[in-house]
Design an enzyme around this catalytic site. Sequence first.
Site, PDB file in Angstrom:
ATOM      1  N   GLU A  66      19.486   2.073  40.550  1.00  0.00           N
ATOM      2  CA  GLU A  66      20.293   1.548  41.666  1.00  0.00           C
ATOM      3  C   GLU A  66      21.371   0.581  41.181  1.00  0.00           C
ATOM      4  OE1 GLU A  66      17.339   1.848  45.553  1.00  0.00           O
ATOM      5  OE2 GLU A  66      17.597  -0.102  44.642  1.00  0.00           O
TER       6      GLU A  66
ATOM      7  N   HIS B 177      12.959  -2.038  38.929  1.00  0.00           N
ATOM      8  CA  HIS B 177      11.959  -1.549  39.854  1.00  0.00           C
ATOM      9  C   HIS B 177      11.546  -0.112  39.628  1.00  0.00           C
ATOM     10  CE1 HIS B 177      15.259  -0.717  42.850  1.00  0.00           C
ATOM     11  NE2 HIS B 177      14.407  -0.270  43.746  1.00  0.00           N
TER      12      HIS B 177
HETATM   13  C1  DHB Z   1      11.432  -0.867  47.547  1.00  0.00           C
HETATM   14  C2  DHB Z   1      12.300   0.102  48.019  1.00  0.00           C
HETATM   15  C3  DHB Z   1      13.639   0.071  47.665  1.00  0.00           C
HETATM   16  O1  DHB Z   1      14.535   0.951  48.121  1.00  0.00           O
HETATM   17  C4  DHB Z   1      14.105  -0.901  46.817  1.00  0.00           C
HETATM   18  O2  DHB Z   1      15.395  -0.853  46.468  1.00  0.00           O
HETATM   19  C5  DHB Z   1      13.231  -1.875  46.335  1.00  0.00           C
HETATM   20  C6  DHB Z   1      11.895  -1.852  46.712  1.00  0.00           C
HETATM   21  C7  DHB Z   1       9.999  -0.846  47.973  1.00  0.00           C
HETATM   22  O3  DHB Z   1       9.584   0.134  48.629  1.00  0.00           O
HETATM   23  O4  DHB Z   1       9.287  -1.809  47.693  1.00  0.00           O
HETATM   24 FE    FE Z   2      16.377   0.921  47.146  1.00  0.00          FE
END
Ligand code: DHB
Ligand code: FE
Length: 282
Positions: free
Chosen positions: A243, A196
Site C-alpha cells: 500500500e 502490514h
Molecule cells: C487492516 C486492513 C487494511 O486495509 C489496512 O490498510 C490495515 C489494516 C486490518 O484489517 O486490520
Molecule cells: Fe488497507
Amino acid sequence: MAKIIAGVTTSHVPAIAAAIDLKKQEMPYWQPIFKGYEFSKKWMAEQKPDVIILIYNDHASAFDATIFPTFAIGCADEFLPADEGWGRRPVPKLKGHSDMACHIAQKLILDEFDMTVVNRMDVDHGLTVPMNLLFGDLGPDEEWPCRVIPFPINVVQYPPPTGKRCYDMGKALRRAVESYPEDLKVIVFGTGGMSHQLQGTRAGLINKEWDTRFLDGLTKDPVGLTKIPHSEYVRETGSEGIEMVMWLAMRGALNDDVKEVYRFYHVPCSNTALGHIILENK
Ligand code: DHB
Ligand code: FE
C-alpha cells in the site's frame, strides 16, 4: 490557478473506524492512537483546503475481482461511505468536485496516464478513516469541510503499479491541478501502509527499521524510494505493505524540497504499524 499546498499520508486501518463508530477513543488501546492525530487536526483546521485529492485503495468494496482499475478518479459530485459488512459508516457523504476531477482526468490522460473515470462509487475505509483522523468524528448529518476527489490506486489485484509509476503519476497530477484555472487550495493524501501482513504465518509482521527508513526517505529522498521493487515491500513489510506505493503518488505531487511538519508512528494498530506524516510545500 489551483495550488497544492501540502501532502498527508496516513495508515487507514479499518479498526480505527470501528473504534470511532463504537466510541472507544478513550480506551487505553485507542487513546494513544487518537492522541497522535491531535496536532494533525489542528493543522488541518488552519490550512482550510478547498479540495482534497485523496489517493487510497479500494479493498474490494467498490471494485472486486470483476474489475480493478490501476489508476482511477472519482468524477461524481457525491460519494457514499461503502457498506463493508456492517452497513454504511455513520460519516458524512463526500462532496466531490466533478468539474476539477474531469479536468484532472483529461489532463492526466493527455499526459499519458490512462485513468479510469468513475462516475459512481462508494468509498471504503481507505478513504473514510483518513478523513476522520484529519477532520474528526463527524456524523452522517454533518458535512466534511471541503470537497474531496477520490483517487483509487489498485494495490489489491496483482499486479499493482510500481512505486516509480505512482511517483511519476503524482508529478502529472500536480501539472493537472496547476492547470485548473480556479484559485483553489489543494491538499493531496496518500493512504495505507505501513508494515502490514494481515494473513498467513507471517501475520502481524512489523519492521520498524524499514518503516522508519521509508518515512525518512519520503521527506528527503523520494526518488531513492521509487527504486524499491514490489518484492522488497512484500518481504520486508508484509503482503499489504505494498500500500505504501500510494504514499509515493502523493509525494510526486509535492515539491522536491518539502518541510516535514509532523510525524507519528505507532505499533500496534490492529496487527499493523500505523504511520502518518505531514509534508508542506516550501
Ligand atoms: C487492516 C486492513 C487494511 O486495509 C489496512 O490498510 C490495515 C489494516 C486490518 O484489517 O486490520
Ligand atoms: Fe488497507
